[in-house]
Structure formats: C-alpha cells, structure tokens
Design a protein around this motif. Structure first.
Motif, PDB file in Angstrom:
ATOM      1  N   PHE A 167       0.992  -1.128  -0.074  1.00  0.00           N
ATOM      2  CA  PHE A 167      -0.168   0.062   0.001  1.00  0.00           C
ATOM      3  C   PHE A 167       0.687   1.287  -0.035  1.00  0.00           C
ATOM      4  O   PHE A 167       2.124   1.193   0.560  1.00  0.00           O
ATOM      5  CB  PHE A 167      -0.891  -0.011   1.271  1.00  0.00           C
ATOM      6  CG  PHE A 167      -1.856  -1.115   1.139  1.00  0.00           C
ATOM      7  CD1 PHE A 167      -2.903  -1.166   0.247  1.00  0.00           C
ATOM      8  CD2 PHE A 167      -1.619  -2.165   2.078  1.00  0.00           C
ATOM      9  CE1 PHE A 167      -3.728  -2.403   0.406  1.00  0.00           C
ATOM     10  CE2 PHE A 167      -2.470  -3.259   2.095  1.00  0.00           C
ATOM     11  CZ  PHE A 167      -3.534  -3.285   1.259  1.00  0.00           C
ATOM     12  N   ARG A 168       0.327   2.252  -0.500  1.00  0.00           N
ATOM     13  CA  ARG A 168       1.008   3.440  -0.486  1.00  0.00           C
ATOM     14  C   ARG A 168       1.243   4.456   0.750  1.00  0.00           C
ATOM     15  O   ARG A 168       0.287   4.006   1.588  1.00  0.00           O
ATOM     16  CB  ARG A 168       0.423   4.441  -1.775  1.00  0.00           C
ATOM     17  CG  ARG A 168       0.148   3.975  -3.153  1.00  0.00           C
ATOM     18  CD  ARG A 168      -0.949   4.970  -4.014  1.00  0.00           C
ATOM     19  NE  ARG A 168      -2.189   4.343  -3.250  1.00  0.00           N
ATOM     20  CZ  ARG A 168      -3.376   4.924  -3.730  1.00  0.00           C
ATOM     21  NH1 ARG A 168      -3.111   6.118  -4.230  1.00  0.00           N
ATOM     22  NH2 ARG A 168      -4.511   4.386  -3.388  1.00  0.00           N
ATOM     23  N   SER A 169       1.999   4.869   0.981  1.00  0.00           N
ATOM     24  CA  SER A 169       2.334   5.724   2.091  1.00  0.00           C
ATOM     25  C   SER A 169       1.715   7.191   2.271  1.00  0.00           C
ATOM     26  O   SER A 169       1.938   7.885   1.461  1.00  0.00           O
ATOM     27  CB  SER A 169       3.968   5.699   2.610  1.00  0.00           C
ATOM     28  OG  SER A 169       4.114   6.549   3.833  1.00  0.00           O
ATOM     29  N   ALA A 170       0.860   7.307   3.238  1.00  0.00           N
ATOM     30  CA  ALA A 170       0.272   8.622   3.482  1.00  0.00           C
ATOM     31  C   ALA A 170      -0.170   8.712   4.894  1.00  0.00           C
ATOM     32  O   ALA A 170      -0.211   7.987   5.618  1.00  0.00           O
ATOM     33  CB  ALA A 170      -0.948   8.820   2.139  1.00  0.00           C
ATOM     34  N   TRP A 225      -9.265   2.503  10.601  1.00  0.00           N
ATOM     35  CA  TRP A 225      -7.898   2.423  10.728  1.00  0.00           C
ATOM     36  C   TRP A 225      -7.700   1.100  11.151  1.00  0.00           C
ATOM     37  O   TRP A 225      -8.233   0.660  12.096  1.00  0.00           O
ATOM     38  CB  TRP A 225      -7.151   3.324  11.702  1.00  0.00           C
ATOM     39  CG  TRP A 225      -7.045   4.957  11.014  1.00  0.00           C
ATOM     40  CD1 TRP A 225      -6.018   5.326  10.608  1.00  0.00           C
ATOM     41  CD2 TRP A 225      -8.172   5.799  11.304  1.00  0.00           C
ATOM     42  NE1 TRP A 225      -6.344   6.691  10.073  1.00  0.00           N
ATOM     43  CE2 TRP A 225      -7.529   6.900  10.588  1.00  0.00           C
ATOM     44  CE3 TRP A 225      -9.513   5.744  11.660  1.00  0.00           C
ATOM     45  CZ2 TRP A 225      -8.436   8.142  10.242  1.00  0.00           C
ATOM     46  CZ3 TRP A 225     -10.169   6.983  11.387  1.00  0.00           C
ATOM     47  CH2 TRP A 225      -9.586   8.202  10.699  1.00  0.00           C
ATOM     48  N   TYR A 226      -6.697   0.315  10.426  1.00  0.00           N
ATOM     49  CA  TYR A 226      -6.563  -1.171  10.970  1.00  0.00           C
ATOM     50  C   TYR A 226      -5.008  -1.584  11.044  1.00  0.00           C
ATOM     51  O   TYR A 226      -4.190  -1.096  10.510  1.00  0.00           O
ATOM     52  CB  TYR A 226      -6.802  -1.920   9.513  1.00  0.00           C
ATOM     53  CG  TYR A 226      -8.220  -1.959   9.121  1.00  0.00           C
ATOM     54  CD1 TYR A 226      -9.290  -2.544   9.669  1.00  0.00           C
ATOM     55  CD2 TYR A 226      -8.656  -0.697   8.109  1.00  0.00           C
ATOM     56  CE1 TYR A 226     -10.711  -2.494   9.137  1.00  0.00           C
ATOM     57  CE2 TYR A 226     -10.024  -0.629   7.638  1.00  0.00           C
ATOM     58  CZ  TYR A 226     -10.969  -1.510   8.210  1.00  0.00           C
ATOM     59  OH  TYR A 226     -12.260  -1.224   7.668  1.00  0.00           O
ATOM     60  N   LEU A 260      -3.053   0.720   8.773  1.00  0.00           N
ATOM     61  CA  LEU A 260      -3.469   0.908   7.519  1.00  0.00           C
ATOM     62  C   LEU A 260      -4.881   1.963   7.678  1.00  0.00           C
ATOM     63  O   LEU A 260      -5.390   1.776   8.802  1.00  0.00           O
ATOM     64  CB  LEU A 260      -4.110  -0.173   6.625  1.00  0.00           C
ATOM     65  CG  LEU A 260      -3.103  -1.318   6.234  1.00  0.00           C
ATOM     66  CD1 LEU A 260      -3.756  -2.119   5.512  1.00  0.00           C
ATOM     67  CD2 LEU A 260      -1.800  -0.882   5.455  1.00  0.00           C
ATOM     68  N   CYS A 261      -5.001   2.830   6.746  1.00  0.00           N
ATOM     69  CA  CYS A 261      -6.287   3.573   6.988  1.00  0.00           C
ATOM     70  C   CYS A 261      -7.080   3.241   5.453  1.00  0.00           C
ATOM     71  O   CYS A 261      -6.360   3.417   4.529  1.00  0.00           O
ATOM     72  CB  CYS A 261      -5.899   4.983   6.791  1.00  0.00           C
ATOM     73  SG  CYS A 261      -7.246   6.294   7.154  1.00  0.00           S
ATOM     74  N   SER A 262      -8.491   3.154   5.551  1.00  0.00           N
ATOM     75  CA  SER A 262      -9.042   2.962   4.424  1.00  0.00           C
ATOM     76  C   SER A 262     -10.816   3.233   4.479  1.00  0.00           C
ATOM     77  O   SER A 262     -11.207   3.097   5.801  1.00  0.00           O
ATOM     78  CB  SER A 262      -9.402   1.466   4.185  1.00  0.00           C
ATOM     79  OG  SER A 262     -10.019   1.184   2.778  1.00  0.00           O
ATOM     80  N   TRP A 268      -4.300   2.958   2.424  1.00  0.00           N
ATOM     81  CA  TRP A 268      -3.133   3.514   2.523  1.00  0.00           C
ATOM     82  C   TRP A 268      -2.320   2.969   3.939  1.00  0.00           C
ATOM     83  O   TRP A 268      -2.859   2.856   4.813  1.00  0.00           O
ATOM     84  CB  TRP A 268      -3.013   5.127   2.569  1.00  0.00           C
ATOM     85  CG  TRP A 268      -3.564   5.705   1.461  1.00  0.00           C
ATOM     86  CD1 TRP A 268      -2.865   6.253   0.529  1.00  0.00           C
ATOM     87  CD2 TRP A 268      -4.899   5.894   1.037  1.00  0.00           C
ATOM     88  NE1 TRP A 268      -3.745   6.747  -0.621  1.00  0.00           N
ATOM     89  CE2 TRP A 268      -4.837   6.564  -0.201  1.00  0.00           C
ATOM     90  CE3 TRP A 268      -6.392   5.395   1.731  1.00  0.00           C
ATOM     91  CZ2 TRP A 268      -6.218   6.706  -1.057  1.00  0.00           C
ATOM     92  CZ3 TRP A 268      -7.296   5.804   0.805  1.00  0.00           C
ATOM     93  CH2 TRP A 268      -7.381   6.455  -0.608  1.00  0.00           C
ATOM     94  N   TRP A 269      -1.128   3.053   3.739  1.00  0.00           N
ATOM     95  CA  TRP A 269      -0.005   2.608   4.886  1.00  0.00           C
ATOM     96  C   TRP A 269       0.100   3.815   5.227  1.00  0.00           C
ATOM     97  O   TRP A 269       0.568   5.038   5.029  1.00  0.00           O
ATOM     98  CB  TRP A 269       1.236   2.275   4.063  1.00  0.00           C
ATOM     99  CG  TRP A 269       2.324   1.592   5.251  1.00  0.00           C
ATOM    100  CD1 TRP A 269       2.468   0.406   5.668  1.00  0.00           C
ATOM    101  CD2 TRP A 269       3.102   2.599   6.039  1.00  0.00           C
ATOM    102  NE1 TRP A 269       3.513   0.299   6.691  1.00  0.00           N
ATOM    103  CE2 TRP A 269       4.030   1.665   6.857  1.00  0.00           C
ATOM    104  CE3 TRP A 269       3.627   3.818   6.192  1.00  0.00           C
ATOM    105  CZ2 TRP A 269       5.181   2.041   7.593  1.00  0.00           C
ATOM    106  CZ3 TRP A 269       4.606   4.420   6.958  1.00  0.00           C
ATOM    107  CH2 TRP A 269       5.379   3.488   7.717  1.00  0.00           C
TER     108      TRP A 269
END
Length: 203
Positions: A5-8, A128-129, A141-143, A164-165
C-alpha cells in the motif's frame, strides 16, 4: 515485509500550519513531520492515562478469536485495546472511536495476512486497521472500506487503490493521532498554550 500500500496520512487541519479541504484530507508522507522511533517501546509511557470510570472493552473477544485462528497479535496492540484508560487519554476532534474488530479478517491483497480494525470515524468515513503480515510485521492502514463487514464484496484491486499505509506500528500511529488532536484542541481554544513538544511538531 514491505507493504503493497502507498504511504500517506489521513487527517484534519492544524489551523494555518496545515489547511484541510474537508473533515479529512490525504497528506503525503513528505507533508507530515518525522517521529523519533526511539520513543516507541510498546508501553505507551509517553501517554498519560485518563482517570475515572471507563467503558468495557471488546478486546477479550478479539484475543480469543485471534488465538483460535492462530493469529499472533502484537503485544502493544493487546496492551492498548485492553486498557480503556489509555484509549480515553487520546482525544479525537472528529469523534473517532477506538473500536477493535471482534476477530482478525483475512486480507484481500496479501495472502496469509489479516486486518484488525482499531479505530473508526463516527460516521464511518474512514477506518484504521492493524495489518498483520505473515512475517510478523504489523503496520497501520487507513481505508474507507469496512473490511469487517461480512457482506463486503470488493476486489483486491479496489482495496489496494483505496487503502494507505499510515504508520509502521500501532504505538507510532497512536502518538501521531494523539499529538495532532491535542494540537488541534489548543489551536481551537481561546488562549492556546502549546507545549514544547507540540510546537516542535508544528515546526
């Protein structure tokens, strides 16, 4: 293991220091301050727990379900989600709730990995996971995708494009979430009194 996953970082405004177009905005990794990893030892010693009555936690159900699945939960995760005083010490200007999953959910992108929800927006805009990877790494992670929904029908490509990571581990995530929320609270008070730690973060 490297995350796919992309970092943000999804977050809110910090006054003039960091504008935001809505309730939340996606900020690139370059737009957020670096943190000193030496601060994070898994015990949350930097966080001063709130006193008083606390609500019951769903953590025992998660721990039991993880044990049944043979999924190892990080010690810092178990400590945080079983100590309501730690959770209550972290404010949220958008009324997010510490709401752990009842059981780990298989990841749709990484074979052998699982997700465990730890935090959710009050209107379920974002979740958030903890991302439990097969090699033992546990990123955050956030989604906007509710991975815990048993009726969820979503492709791996959709998950990867909308996830996103945001932190290398739970304690790092909690710290950044905590300090940004405490800064927001000060900036939106009548007489802001920022601590040296908060000022350093803004600088």
């Amino acid at each position: 293991m490297q995350s796919p996953f992309r970092s943000a970082w999804w977050s809110f405004d910090l006054g003039k220091h960091r504008p935001c177009d809505g309730t939340y905005q996606l900020y690139t990794a370059e737009q957020i301050p670096p943190l000193d990893a030496r601060r994070f030892t898994g015990d949350f010693a930097w966080l001063r727990p709130a006193r008083g009555r606390t609500r019951a936690s769903r953590a025992p159900a998660l721990v039991a379900a993880a044990n049944q699945l043979g999924v190892a939960l990080p010690a810092a995760l178990v400590r945080f989600i079983t100590d309501r005083a730690l959770q209550d010490a972290v404010p949220s200007c958008t009324a997010c709730e510490w709401d752990p999953s009842s059981a780990p959910v298989p990841c749709r992108v990484v074979p052998g990995a699982f997700t465990v929800r730890v935090l959710r927006d009050q209107q379920d805009c974002l979740f958030w996971y903890i991302h439990l990877l097969p090699d033992g790494d546990a990123h955050v992670l956030c989604s906007p995708i509710p991975f815990d929904d048993p009726a969820l029908a979503v492709s791996p490509a959709t998950v990867e494009a909308n996830t996103w990571w945001v932190a290398p581990d739970l304690e790092t995530f909690v710290y950044r979430f905590w300090i940004e929320n405490t800064i927001w609270g000060q900036l939106n008070s009548r007489a802001p009194e920022l601590t040296p730690e908060q000022r350093e973060y803004l600088e």
